[in-house]
Design a protein around this motif. Structure first.
Motif, PDB file in Angstrom:
ATOM      1  N   HIS A   4      -4.649   5.157   3.045  1.00  0.00           N
ATOM      2  CA  HIS A   4      -3.825   4.399   3.978  1.00  0.00           C
ATOM      3  C   HIS A   4      -2.741   5.310   4.564  1.00  0.00           C
ATOM      4  CE1 HIS A   4      -5.589   0.668   2.452  1.00  0.00           C
ATOM      5  NE2 HIS A   4      -5.368   1.135   1.242  1.00  0.00           N
TER       6      HIS A   4
ATOM      7  N   GLU B 172      -9.494   3.745  -0.405  1.00  0.00           N
ATOM      8  CA  GLU B 172      -8.087   3.544  -0.763  1.00  0.00           C
ATOM      9  C   GLU B 172      -7.211   4.596  -0.081  1.00  0.00           C
ATOM     10  OE1 GLU B 172      -6.834   0.962  -2.374  1.00  0.00           O
ATOM     11  OE2 GLU B 172      -8.878   0.154  -2.466  1.00  0.00           O
TER      12      GLU B 172
ATOM     13  N   TYR C 213       0.854  -1.181   0.000  1.00  0.00           N
ATOM     14  CA  TYR C 213       0.000   0.000   0.000  1.00  0.00           C
ATOM     15  C   TYR C 213       0.893   1.234   0.000  1.00  0.00           C
ATOM     16  CZ  TYR C 213       0.828   0.899   5.020  1.00  0.00           C
ATOM     17  OH  TYR C 213       1.402   1.191   6.234  1.00  0.00           O
TER      18      TYR C 213
END
Length: 209
Positions: A103, A101, A80
């Motif tokens: 992170h 999405e 990620y």
């Protein structure tokens, strides 16, 4: 002396306090930084956590992503990309469970909202989540805004920054903290409304980026 073991949601076995032997270099499974005492672990599994990483809350409301809470994930999707510093992550991370999405590295998620380091800049720096802009001289067109480059690397990367508005001073957090690797102690801002653990004020005192 008998030590009482602790359980952490990320690991199936009990974890105990551990002391480093001389010249040992072991990394924390949560933040991927070298371990400093105190820390706890499961020696048979080679799973270790800073004591402060152990107490990081499992969820938080973060000002960089106000639409949803972030949840601590010990096994985030790999690889990620951290929305704060732009680097890849494979250890613990905070993510948005609403499929955004979004992170953050654990260590980026708990960076202080303000930062002072007199050797770098005489004023306190504020953490901002996108590059600030200024208007080109001689134009009134808002479309001609120019991003202020990082004072250290002189680039306009899309990442979080420390910023002095009065001086239009900008430093990428990664550039600033890597430039001064000896800085190992940060004051952690409280992003959580639920401080159930008395140790929360001590979260991540010794992390380096």
């Amino acid at each position: 002396m008998k030590h009482e073991g602790k359980y952490h949601f990320s690991h199936e076995h009990i974890m105990i306090p551990i002391e480093l032997d001389e010249d040992d270099e072991v990394k924390c499974n949560a933040c991927e930084q070298l371990l400093t005492e105190p820390f706890i672990g499961c020696p048979p599994c080679q799973f270790f956590l800073h004591e402060n990483c152990f107490h990081v809350p499992r969820s938080m409301d973060h000002p960089s992503h106000p639409s949803h809470p972030l949840t601590l994930d010990p096994t985030p999707p790999h690889p990620y990309t951290c929305n704060a510093c732009g680097s890849h992550g494979k250890a613990f991370g905070f993510g948005c469970g609403a499929h955004c999405e979004f992170h953050l590295h654990l260590r980026c998620a708990i960076l202080p909202e303000t930062f002072s380091y007199d050797d770098e800049h005489p004023h306190g720096l504020e953490l901002v989540f996108e590059p600030p802009s200024f208007k080109n001289l001689g134009t009134s067109d808002d479309s001609q805004l120019v991003k202020i480059p990082c004072y250290i690397c002189n680039e306009n990367q899309v990442s979080w920054l420390y910023y002095c508005e009065a001086c239009e001073y900008v430093a990428h957090l990664k550039c600033l903290l890597s430039k001064y690797e000896e800085m190992e102690s940060y004051v952690v801002s409280d992003y959580s409304s639920d401080q159930e653990d008395d140790d929360y004020d001590d979260i991540i005192q010794n992390l380096r980026i």
